[in-house]
Scaffold this motif. Structure first.
Motif, PDB file in Angstrom:
ATOM      1  N   ASN A 100      60.959  34.592  48.773  1.00 36.89           N
ATOM      2  CA  ASN A 100      59.750  35.778  48.204  1.00 36.89           C
ATOM      3  C   ASN A 100      58.946  36.028  47.153  1.00 36.89           C
ATOM      4  OD1 ASN A 100      59.258  38.577  48.814  1.00 36.89           O
ATOM      5  ND2 ASN A 100      61.286  39.427  48.863  1.00 36.89           N
ATOM      6  N   LEU A 101      57.864  36.038  47.144  1.00 33.33           N
ATOM      7  CA  LEU A 101      56.411  36.603  46.495  1.00 33.33           C
ATOM      8  C   LEU A 101      56.476  37.780  45.286  1.00 33.33           C
ATOM      9  CD1 LEU A 101      53.972  33.980  47.764  1.00 33.33           C
ATOM     10  CD2 LEU A 101      55.784  33.209  46.064  1.00 33.33           C
ATOM     11  N   LEU A 102      57.251  38.779  45.970  1.00 36.24           N
ATOM     12  CA  LEU A 102      57.496  39.948  45.335  1.00 36.24           C
ATOM     13  C   LEU A 102      58.360  39.987  43.914  1.00 36.24           C
ATOM     14  CD1 LEU A 102      58.521  42.603  47.239  1.00 36.24           C
ATOM     15  CD2 LEU A 102      56.332  42.417  47.369  1.00 36.24           C
ATOM     16  N   ALA A 231      61.473  44.185  51.410  1.00 37.61           N
ATOM     17  CA  ALA A 231      60.673  43.957  51.657  1.00 37.61           C
ATOM     18  C   ALA A 231      60.380  42.850  51.147  1.00 37.61           C
ATOM     19  CB  ALA A 231      59.440  44.870  51.109  1.00 37.61           C
ATOM     20  N   SER A 232      59.640  41.252  52.472  1.00 28.11           N
ATOM     21  CA  SER A 232      59.000  39.864  50.899  1.00 28.11           C
ATOM     22  C   SER A 232      58.381  40.256  51.681  1.00 28.11           C
ATOM     23  CB  SER A 232      60.100  39.525  52.164  1.00 28.11           C
ATOM     24  OG  SER A 232      59.921  38.414  51.929  1.00 28.11           O
ATOM     25  N   LEU A 233      57.364  38.870  50.804  1.00 33.02           N
ATOM     26  CA  LEU A 233      56.592  38.348  51.283  1.00 33.02           C
ATOM     27  C   LEU A 233      56.284  37.041  50.881  1.00 33.02           C
ATOM     28  CD1 LEU A 233      52.831  39.091  51.246  1.00 33.02           C
ATOM     29  CD2 LEU A 233      53.226  38.460  49.118  1.00 33.02           C
ATOM     30  N   THR A 234      55.658  35.889  51.951  1.00 24.80           N
ATOM     31  CA  THR A 234      56.166  34.646  52.086  1.00 24.80           C
ATOM     32  C   THR A 234      54.675  34.494  52.374  1.00 24.80           C
ATOM     33  OG1 THR A 234      56.659  34.217  54.800  1.00 24.80           O
ATOM     34  CG2 THR A 234      58.475  34.894  52.694  1.00 24.80           C
ATOM     35  N   LEU A 242      65.689  41.320  52.170  1.00 26.10           N
ATOM     36  CA  LEU A 242      67.081  42.086  51.205  1.00 26.10           C
ATOM     37  C   LEU A 242      66.521  40.435  50.581  1.00 26.10           C
ATOM     38  CD1 LEU A 242      69.059  44.119  52.829  1.00 26.10           C
ATOM     39  CD2 LEU A 242      67.536  44.599  51.391  1.00 26.10           C
ATOM     40  N   SER A 243      65.478  39.762  50.504  1.00 24.18           N
ATOM     41  CA  SER A 243      65.767  38.458  49.927  1.00 24.18           C
ATOM     42  C   SER A 243      65.504  38.611  48.570  1.00 24.18           C
ATOM     43  CB  SER A 243      65.148  37.724  50.680  1.00 24.18           C
ATOM     44  OG  SER A 243      64.008  37.515  50.529  1.00 24.18           O
ATOM     45  N   LEU A 244      66.130  37.729  47.725  1.00 26.80           N
ATOM     46  CA  LEU A 244      65.835  37.709  46.444  1.00 26.80           C
ATOM     47  C   LEU A 244      64.481  37.502  46.026  1.00 26.80           C
ATOM     48  CD1 LEU A 244      67.005  37.783  43.552  1.00 26.80           C
ATOM     49  CD2 LEU A 244      67.061  35.300  43.548  1.00 26.80           C
ATOM     50  N   GLY A 245      63.492  38.721  45.504  1.00 27.46           N
ATOM     51  CA  GLY A 245      62.213  38.236  44.832  1.00 27.46           C
ATOM     52  C   GLY A 245      62.731  37.091  44.088  1.00 27.46           C
ATOM     53  N   ASP A 246      61.466  35.974  44.137  1.00 26.89           N
ATOM     54  CA  ASP A 246      61.040  34.873  43.241  1.00 26.89           C
ATOM     55  C   ASP A 246      60.090  35.034  42.540  1.00 26.89           C
ATOM     56  OD1 ASP A 246      63.405  32.616  43.602  1.00 26.89           O
ATOM     57  OD2 ASP A 246      62.694  33.192  45.543  1.00 26.89           O
ATOM     58  N   GLY A 247      59.267  35.843  42.913  1.00 24.99           N
ATOM     59  CA  GLY A 247      57.927  36.856  42.379  1.00 24.99           C
ATOM     60  C   GLY A 247      56.901  35.254  42.141  1.00 24.99           C
TER      61      GLY A 247
END
Length: 281
Positions: A100-102, A231-234, A242-247
């Motif tokens: 997740n890029l957030l 939210a999630s951006l991939t 609800l996935s962990l944001g890796d940033g």
């Protein structure tokens, strides 16, 4: 996620297709321990953690090696994917393992600012963001036409390259029957190019020509309280709520080694990076 590593300046990302022989993506926790005379332990740590990345390759292709060395040495020139731009300041890294890029705290709906300006902004209409329980924030929409944008901490959006397949999933507690998900594409100077949108909580789009950034946007479609967590951006994969944001943080190169391989012109290269608020170079 992104499958291969993408690294470079925004708008000048290069895909490194060769797998690294070693790869470390540990966070820097900075936990200090203090032991009392009675043997009790007290720990002190900062509220936020920074990421570090370390990559090393054997027999790297010359063009890929040159790109990494340019980033490390801050060398300008047409070799930066054909654009003669300043090669200093922060580096963008699309980590293949990022789910997740957030930003991790953004994905969790947490903020250090009372109004949430570090992670969200109003694109249209009006929303009031306020802390709820345990630092998780909620938004109060007073206008059914409200649109909320997710803010990258450094750039005008998340770095992309033309042709990338981007998916954006809205927070899971939004009403999917009235919500709208949207991707705003921008060029390297931050100028708006186009929008990809879809009714419902999920939208997937392909970055158009000249795209260097994408800004995820959501319209709740109703008034009242709404959550901002989950939210999630991939890239190239289905997002998971609800996935962990890796940033996709701005990073600076802090170390680099280069060794000629036994068979020239291949080289063995390693590069170390750390998450930064800004790189004053």
């Amino acid at each position: 996620m992104a499958r291969n590593l993408w690294i470079g300046k925004p708008g000048l990302l290069r895909e490194i297709t060769q797998a690294a022989k070693s790869w470390d993506r540990s966070a820097e926790l900075n936990v200090s321990e203090f032991k009392s005379l009675e043997g009790q332990i007290t720990t002190v740590s900062p509220a936020r953690t920074a990421r570090r990345l370390k990559f090393a390759w054997d027999w790297l292709e010359p063009a890929d090696a040159d790109h990494l060395i340019r980033l490390a040495r801050r060398v300008n020139g047409p070799g930066m994917l054909g654009r003669n731009v300043y090669a200093g300041r922060s580096v963008a890294v699309l980590d293949p393992a990022a789910g997740n890029l957030l930003d991790p705290y953004q994905a969790a709906g947490q903020t250090l600012h009372p109004a949430g300006h570090d992670h969200w902004f109003t694109v249209q209409g009006a929303i009031t963001i306020s802390p709820a329980v345990d630092d998780v924030v909620l938004g109060s929409c007073d206008d059914p036409s409200t649109k909320i944008g997710w803010r990258h901490g450094t750039w005008t959006g998340w770095p992309v390259m033309p042709g990338m397949r981007i998916s954006w999933l809205l927070p899971p507690d939004w009403n999917p029957t009235v919500a709208t998900a949207q991707l705003d594409w921008k060029d390297v100077d931050g100028a708006y190019l186009s929008t990809t949108s879809a009714a419902g909580p999920l939208v997937t789009g392909t970055a158009p020509a000249n795209a260097a950034f994408v800004t995820p946007v959501g319209a709740p479609g109703a008034t009242g309280m709404t959550g901002l967590a989950g939210a999630s951006l991939t890239i190239g994969e289905e997002p998971v709520a609800l996935s962990l944001g890796d940033g996709c943080p701005a990073m600076a190169v802090t170390g680099c080694t280069e060794t000629p391989a036994t068979r020239l012109p291949y080289r063995s290269v390693s590069i170390d990076l750390v998450e930064v608020a800004g790189a004053a170079l």
